[in-house]
Design an enzyme around this catalytic site. Structure first.
Site, PDB file in Angstrom:
ATOM      1  N   ASP A  60      47.575  90.881  47.191  1.00 33.77           N
ATOM      2  CA  ASP A  60      48.923  91.926  47.745  1.00 33.77           C
ATOM      3  C   ASP A  60      48.418  93.037  47.702  1.00 33.77           C
ATOM      4  OD1 ASP A  60      48.885  90.952  45.004  1.00 33.77           O
ATOM      5  OD2 ASP A  60      51.042  91.309  44.970  1.00 33.77           O
ATOM      6  N   TYR A  96      44.941  73.688  52.431  1.00 35.09           N
ATOM      7  CA  TYR A  96      44.652  73.409  53.751  1.00 35.09           C
ATOM      8  C   TYR A  96      44.004  71.880  53.528  1.00 35.09           C
ATOM      9  CZ  TYR A  96      45.026  77.932  55.786  1.00 35.09           C
ATOM     10  OH  TYR A  96      45.760  79.143  56.480  1.00 35.09           O
TER      11      TYR A  96
END
Ligand code: NAD
Length: 363
Positions: A224, A124
């Protein structure tokens, strides 16, 4: 003395939900001097800038802000005004509580999570190189000269920087918050099996910091695997500390666990400044339609009251919101079992129901 707070209505549904939160705080009898500051679409129209300097100055001066969502213009200008705000004000920690509320459509009654997302680094930071540009090709050549792994010419590149400083700062913040909120466990979320240096640094720093907090249990999980475990048994987790990108995604996943974006509140915390805002965006298709759920912004305002030391008022506000949702009558479409339920009320009506509860609980 009156507490000064910067109020940024934002755009899209922002002004409607910000007004709802402001009305609830007024109903609580909290003496706030709201300083309205523009950002997003209305700021561009009135001031010629999506994020005017005076808005930043107002937040810096007041040190506390409540904000409605802001649309991110696609393709030009700021990557995101929200990301720019967090970076400009060094709001390094994004805190998002996700807990079960009776009366919602949540299928996970045991959920009580506290998400702590690193807000300042990772993908970001906006260090990106467009495909085909000479500077990008130059960078690819340099990388291919020094790295065993090769980047395909013509690629676009986004840089993912993680500093020891930011990893240390966010993990300490997570443990301090866990201590303050009487939480039992902090879990570090990462992908260090693949990204040995960036996520590896995040994990190693977490483990060092964890050793300073022997009274709080600590653990780590690959992102995940976490995603799967959260939808199977979210009650297995307590505080989650995550880098920026995983934090963004997992926050929305957790909003889904508790019944949707309409009720997910958030706070962006810095050392000096704090900015409170819902997790959801500007939902442009519902702008001006008196449609969306004001809860996320009202609960964000509750987090703000807690930050200001107004714990009792924050408790009344939260209880009022929970009572309205539990009754299930005066709630917006997203909180009805059937989203097309004609008995769903609008933003204003739900806010009025919450205000009624606030008044009853304040007596
Ligand atoms: P969004 O959160 O605005 O909306 C997605 C969907 O979620 C909506 O269509 C609606 O169905 C539902 N929803 C959102 N808020 C709700 C509420 N309060 N009550 C009931 N339902 C609600 O996400 P998006 O459509 O991906 O983003 C729209 C714009 O908002 C984009 O420009 C995006 O960049 C921006 N955004 C801003 C912020 C912020 O200001 N912090 C956060 C996220 C997205």
């Amino acid at each position: 003395m009156k507490q000064k707070v910067t109020l940024i209505p934002g755009d899209g549904v922002g002004p409607e939900v910000a007004k709802a939160a402001q009305d609830c705080i007024d109903a609580l009898g909290v003496d706030i001097d709201w300083e309205i500051a523009l950002a997003g679409e209305p700021a561009l129209k009135e001031k010629g800038s999506l994020l005017p300097r005076e808005t930043l100055e107002s937040i810096k001066r007041n040190k506390v802000a409540l904000k409605g969502p802001i649309t991110t213009p696609v393709g030009k200008g700021f990557r995101s005004i929200n990301v720019a705000l967090r970076q400009e004000l060094d709001l390094f920690a994004c805190v998002r509580p996700s807990y079960y509320i009776e009366g919602t459509n949540s299928k996970y009654p045991g959920t009580n999570l506290l998400i702590v997302r690193e807000n300042s680094e990772d993908l970001y930071t906006g260090v990106e190189f467009q495909e085909g540009e000479p500077a990008t090709e130059d960078l690819i050549t340099r990388i291919n000269n020094i790295s065993e792994k090769k980047v395909r010419p013509g690629s676009a590149i986004s840089i993912k920087p993680f500093s020891q400083f930011a990893c240390d700062r966010i993990t300490r913040y997570a443990f301090e918050l866990a201590k303050k909120e009487n939480r039992k466990k902090v879990t570090c979320v990462h992908k260090a099996n693949i990204m040995k240096f960036t996520d590896g640094l995040f994990l190693r720093t977490f483990q060092e910091v964890a050793s300073l907090y022997p009274d709080i249990e600590s653990g780590d999980v690959i992102v995940d695997n976490l995603s799967m475990q959260l939808v199977m048994r979210p009650q297995a987790f307590d505080v989650l500390v995550l880098p920026n990108l995983y934090g963004d995604i997992i926050s929305d996943l957790c909003a889904g666990l508790i019944g949707g974006l309409g009720i997910a509140a958030g706070a962006n915390m810095g050392t000096e400044t704090a900015l409170f805002e819902p997790v959801h965006g500007s939902a442009p298709k519902y702008a001006g339609k008196n449609k969306v759920n004001p809860t996320a912004t009202i609960l964000s305002a509750g987090l703000m009251l807690k930050h200001l030391g107004l714990t009792k008022k924050a408790e009344i506000l939260e209880k009022a919101v929970l009572a309205v949702i539990k009754k299930g009558k005066s709630v917006t479409y997203d909180l009805k079992p059937d989203r097309n339920d004609p008995t769903a009320v609008g933003t204003k009506e739900m806010t009025q129901a919450i205000i009624k509860e606030i008044k009853a609980k304040s007596r």
